[in-house]
Design a protein around this motif. Structure first.
Motif, short mmCIF file in Angstrom:
data_model
loop_
_atom_site.label_atom_id
_atom_site.label_comp_id
_atom_site.label_asym_id
_atom_site.label_seq_id
_atom_site.Cartn_x
_atom_site.Cartn_y
_atom_site.Cartn_z
N ALA A 101 0.82 -1.13 0.21
CA ALA A 101 0.04 0.01 -0.25
C ALA A 101 0.95 1.34 -0.07
O ALA A 101 0.40 2.46 -0.73
CB ALA A 101 -0.78 0.34 0.83
N ARG A 102 2.42 1.14 0.71
CA ARG A 102 2.58 2.42 0.89
C ARG A 102 3.90 2.31 -0.52
O ARG A 102 3.52 3.90 -0.86
CB ARG A 102 3.45 2.05 1.01
CG ARG A 102 3.64 2.07 3.37
CD ARG A 102 4.48 2.08 4.23
NE ARG A 102 4.00 2.48 5.36
CZ ARG A 102 4.75 2.09 6.75
NH1 ARG A 102 5.56 0.83 6.60
NH2 ARG A 102 3.87 2.32 7.77
N SER A 103 3.48 1.34 -1.01
CA SER A 103 4.39 1.52 -2.61
C SER A 103 3.35 2.87 -3.29
O SER A 103 3.73 3.04 -4.22
CB SER A 103 5.41 0.70 -3.06
OG SER A 103 5.57 -0.20 -2.07
N LEU A 104 2.00 1.58 -3.63
CA LEU A 104 1.45 2.42 -4.45
C LEU A 104 1.40 3.95 -4.09
O LEU A 104 0.82 4.62 -5.26
CB LEU A 104 -0.38 1.62 -4.48
CG LEU A 104 -1.27 1.33 -4.74
CD1 LEU A 104 -1.00 2.65 -6.05
CD2 LEU A 104 -2.11 0.67 -4.47
N PHE A 105 0.98 4.16 -3.04
CA PHE A 105 0.22 5.09 -2.15
C PHE A 105 1.82 6.74 -2.44
O PHE A 105 1.57 7.51 -1.94
CB PHE A 105 -0.43 5.32 -1.17
CG PHE A 105 -1.68 4.40 -1.60
CD1 PHE A 105 -2.58 4.91 -2.55
CD2 PHE A 105 -2.17 4.01 -0.50
CE1 PHE A 105 -3.74 4.50 -2.49
CE2 PHE A 105 -3.37 3.43 -0.61
CZ PHE A 105 -3.56 3.20 -1.55
N GLY A 106 3.05 5.70 -2.10
CA GLY A 106 4.01 6.83 -2.85
C GLY A 106 4.55 7.18 -1.63
O GLY A 106 4.91 8.53 -1.27
N ASP A 107 4.14 6.62 -0.07
CA ASP A 107 4.64 6.80 0.98
C ASP A 107 4.59 6.10 2.20
O ASP A 107 4.03 4.89 2.77
CB ASP A 107 2.73 7.34 1.55
CG ASP A 107 2.97 7.80 2.75
OD1 ASP A 107 3.89 8.27 3.75
OD2 ASP A 107 2.30 8.48 3.39
#
Lengths: 400, 228
Positions: free
Chosen positions: A196-202
């Motif tokens: 999820a972090r990769s997807l949202f760049g966070d």
């Protein structure tokens, strides 16, 4: 007072074969009325409780029992997670703490279909995407296929009118599941928090934390405890309070309050109808009292006190009520059992959230409904009992 | 007349039904004393007030004026509960139509006054068993009243009246509904029991034969009670 005599007088006079056909009919009608009323009340409560319980269960299956988040929308980080984990694991009944990153996204499947989804990344989950069954159907994917997820935060429209997306992330569907709630089945994608972090760049983003509890632990009490522990730690650390812990059900307070209100309103309406049925008991008792007027005169001649006559009359009403209540409660129990096992009720999940409705027979509900009905029986029996008392023994003995 | 103290007395009893122009004066100054072991018959035409006299003396109806005394005490100057207790302890009733409770066995019917007095069921049933033997229907104890003959019912009613060993038994035409044979049995039984138990019996009857067998005869004529 000889209780055996009072009980025997009440019960035997109620079931006496010497009654006229009409009195017997009115008596049976009273029992049937009470039984139907009690059964209706218990069945209503069973299915309302079953419905509420099914929604609650489905929600709890997908969501942790207690949520910790920053009410102002402030970002949470690894240190917050560490603090919450430390405090929560000290609370009895806690099974674990997960960091959650949940944001909206767009998913596209194999046949080019696109759907708006909610991606929930959790620290306890593995890589790959878990999709709700309806979402998988609408995207035309199944286990082992790949879905492409795009964060809506990075979406822009070019001068040529094309939609530009910062990050498109392919993800393997590791499981297609029934989340139990239609809304989740249509829009939820769960994955690991790293994905999820990769997807949202966070890289460190946490939107909330979920605290898992054992089934026996009360989420409300646990959330209150955790919340106060958080506040204490802020005071000790000299920080402003910014995280709060709430039970997951609080997100759906309106829903459960509405369900509770509906259940209460229906119970009151049915209860009033039952009271009307109980008024028939008064007629039956008056007729039975008239048919046993002689007997009461004889009992008074033998020295029965007015109190004994009164208690006998009241017990008569209660014995009729008790028969009706027992039949009603058993009928309700049997009805719930038969419906659950042989005639399952299907619901439109898009309207009711859950797709089937099972009754949940509760002994506590049955006891409360029975006790209230018997209380009303007792009140209804007072007028015929007082009427029986107003007879002088001499008048009763001359009555034919 | 005995020198003993009366167990039940009526003093100048008046009893009226209705009010105003519809007033029916049933008893007009009736006085009576009943002594232990005394057998008293009351005769009079139908509607002369025999049943009313028994109801008043039996504390089932309150006299319009005058007094009823049980062992010298006026039951109408006490509470209804105490009056019920006095009725239970001191008075036994035999009615023309037996008035046994149809839903109870003969044995239970006889035991009923004892149970009403607060005795346990088993104790009451023991007492009733003895009385059923005494009146000769022990074998019918487990039957319901509808299953026995009229004479047996009346014997059961007599046993019930004696269950609490009351000082006074008030019998309202006890043989009025029986055939000759049953009448003879019940009359003999009643007179034997009255003598053997030293209880006062007041019997309202149309039977001159029964009245003559009692030690004392009273005539109730249009509300006035006089020696016969």
């Amino acid at each position: 007072m000889n209780l055996w005599l009072v009980g025997a007088l009440s019960v035997r006079q109620v079931v006496s074969r010497s009654h006229s056909g009409f009195v017997r009919f009115v008596g049976v009608l009273s029992v049937v009325g009470i039984a139907i009323g009690v059964a209706a009340l218990i069945i209503l409560r069973s299915f309302m409780d079953g419905f509420t319980g099914a929604i609650r269960h489905s929600l709890e299956a997908v969501n942790p029992a207690v949520h910790v988040y920053a009410p102002g929308g402030g970002a949470l980080g690894p240190s917050d997670y560490g603090l919450v984990r430390e405090l929560a694991l000290g609370i009895p009944g806690t099974t674990g703490v997960e960091a959650v990153l949940e944001r909206p996204a767009v998913a596209s499947g194999a046949v080019g279909t696109v759907a708006g989804v909610m991606v929930r990344g959790m620290s306890g989950s593995g890589d790959g995407a878990v999709l709700g069954i309806r979402l998988a159907q609408s995207l035309g994917v199944t286990m082992g296929d790949t879905v492409r997820l795009a964060s809506t935060a990075g979406v822009s429209v070019s001068g040529m009118g094309r939609v530009l997306v910062d990050t498109i992330m392919p993800m393997v569907v590791v499981r297609v599941t029934d989340f139990g709630i239609d809304e989740y089945n249509r829009s939820l994608v769960t994955t690991s928090i790293e994905s999820a972090r990769s997807l949202f760049g966070d890289e460190t983003g946490i939107s909330s934390m979920g605290v898992g509890l054992t089934a026996e632990t009360d989420p409300v009490n646990a959330s209150i405890t955790l919340d106060s522990l958080l506040r204490e730690s802020y005071v000790e650390g000299g920080w402003p309070a910014y995280m709060t812990a709430i039970p997951f059900m609080s997100f759906h307070t309106n829903l459960f309050q509405a369900l509770g209100l509906e259940s209460l309103a229906m119970t009151i309406v049915l209860g009033l109808i039952t009271v009307v049925a109980l008024l028939n008991l008064s007629s039956a008792l008056t007729m039975i009292a008239l048919e046993h007027r002689w007997d009461m005169g004889v009992l008074r001649a033998m020295g029965a006190t007015p109190r004994m006559v009164f208690v006998t009359s009241i017990t008569r009403g209660l014995s009729i009520g008790a028969v009706g209540v027992v039949i009603g409660a058993l009928a309700a129990w049997a009805s719930v059992l038969v419906v659950n096992n042989y005639f399952p009720i299907r619901l439109d999940g898009s309207v009711y959230w859950v797709e089937s409705l099972a009754g949940k027979f509760s002994a506590e509900t049955a006891l409360v409904a029975s006790a209230i009905t018997l209380l009303v029986c007792l009140l209804v029996s007072v007028a015929p009992a007082v009427s029986a008392l107003s007879d002088s023994p001499s008048e009763a003995l001359r009555y034919e | 007349m005995s020198d003993a103290r009366p167990v039940l007395s009526g003093r100048d009893i008046h009893f009226t039904y209705g009010r105003g122009a519809d007033t029916l004066h049933v008893l007009k100054g009736a006085s009576i004393d009943l002594f232990p072991g005394g057998l008293t018959a009351v005769m009079g035409p139908s509607g002369s007030g025999k049943s009313t006299l028994l109801h008043v003396l039996g504390l089932l109806a309150r006299p319009s004026s005058g007094a009823v005394l049980i062992d010298g005490r006026d039951p109408w100057k006490t509470s209804e509960a105490k009056r019920s207790r006095m009725r239970n302890q001191n008075l036994g009733f035999v009615f023309q139509f037996h008035h046994l409770l149809e839903e109870f066995t003969v044995h239970e019917n006889v035991a009923m006054p004892c149970m009403i007095s607060g005795k346990s069921r088993s104790q009451s049933m023991d007492i009733a068993g003895g009385l059923l033997r005494e009146v000769g229907i022990e074998s019918r104890g487990n039957h319901f009243p509808s299953e026995i003959s009229g004479g047996e019912r009346q014997r059961a009613a007599l046993a019930r009246a004696l269950a609490m060993e009351p000082a006074v038994v008030l019998a309202d035409e006890p043989t009025g509904n029986l055939d000759d044979e049953a009448t003879g049995v019940v009359e003999n039984l009643m007179l034997d029991l009255a003598r053997s138990r030293n209880q006062a019996f007041l019997i309202a009857t149309h039977s001159r034969e029964l009245a003559q067998r009692c030690g004392r005869l009273l005539i109730l004529d249009r509300g006035v009670l006089r020696e016969g």
